[in-house]
Design an enzyme around this catalytic site. Structure first.
Site, PDB file in Angstrom:
ATOM      1  CG  HIS A  31      83.691  29.142  53.425  1.00 56.11           C
ATOM      2  ND1 HIS A  31      84.161  30.439  53.349  1.00 56.11           N
ATOM      3  CD2 HIS A  31      82.662  29.067  52.554  1.00 56.11           C
ATOM      4  CE1 HIS A  31      83.434  31.120  52.470  1.00 56.11           C
ATOM      5  NE2 HIS A  31      82.504  30.303  51.981  1.00 56.11           N
ATOM      6  CB  CYS A  89      79.185  30.072  52.198  1.00 52.69           C
ATOM      7  SG  CYS A  89      79.138  28.823  50.897  1.00 52.69           S
TER       8      CYS A  89
END
Length: 143
Positions: A99, A118
């Site tokens: 992301h 992430c």
């Protein structure tokens, strides 16, 4: 580099180099520096450990409305991750994404490793990767 490509078929994330390389048929389309989980050494073992998983995954979902600038979900945990975690009586975690920056962070890229596990890019790089990536794209994460 093949900057005119309209898609990629492989995303390689090298944790130690903090580098993402997206390619099509072996030709590099995009390279970007990345941030990882706040405790990046080693493989993800459990929810909350701050580690980014290691292994071969694929993009299995897309979220244009995430809390971060776009997000591409990877299919972690794999069956072996679930089995290992359950054998230890722990939760393997999940919701691992590639992301951009947190919504509200404008005009900058957060320094250091700050995610919960992430892989984060700049918003501009994430927008480019988003446009090149479809569900099923292979994501290889190396130590």
């Amino acid at each position: 580099m093949a900057p005119d490509a309209v898609r990629v078929d492989h995303i390689l994330i090298e944790k130690s180099a903090r580098l993402l390389t997206a390619s099509l048929d072996g030709a590099v389309v995009l390279q970007a520096d990345v941030a990882l989980g706040f405790a990046p050494e080693g493989d993800k073992q459990q929810e909350g450990d701050g580690k980014t998983p290691i292994g071969v995954f694929e993009i299995d979902r897309r979220n244009p409305q995430s809390a971060f600038h776009l997000s591409l979900g990877i299919n972690y945990p794999q069956p072996k991750d679930i089995e290992n975690a359950h054998a230890q009586g722990i939760d393997p975690g999940g919701d691992i994404f590639i992301h951009g920056q947190p919504n509200g962070v404008v005009g900058m890229t957060l320094p250091g490793d700050w995610t919960a596990g992430c892989i984060a890019l700049s918003n501009a790089e994430m927008a480019k990767l988003w446009s090149l990536t479809s569900n099923g794209t292979v994501v290889e994460i190396r130590p």
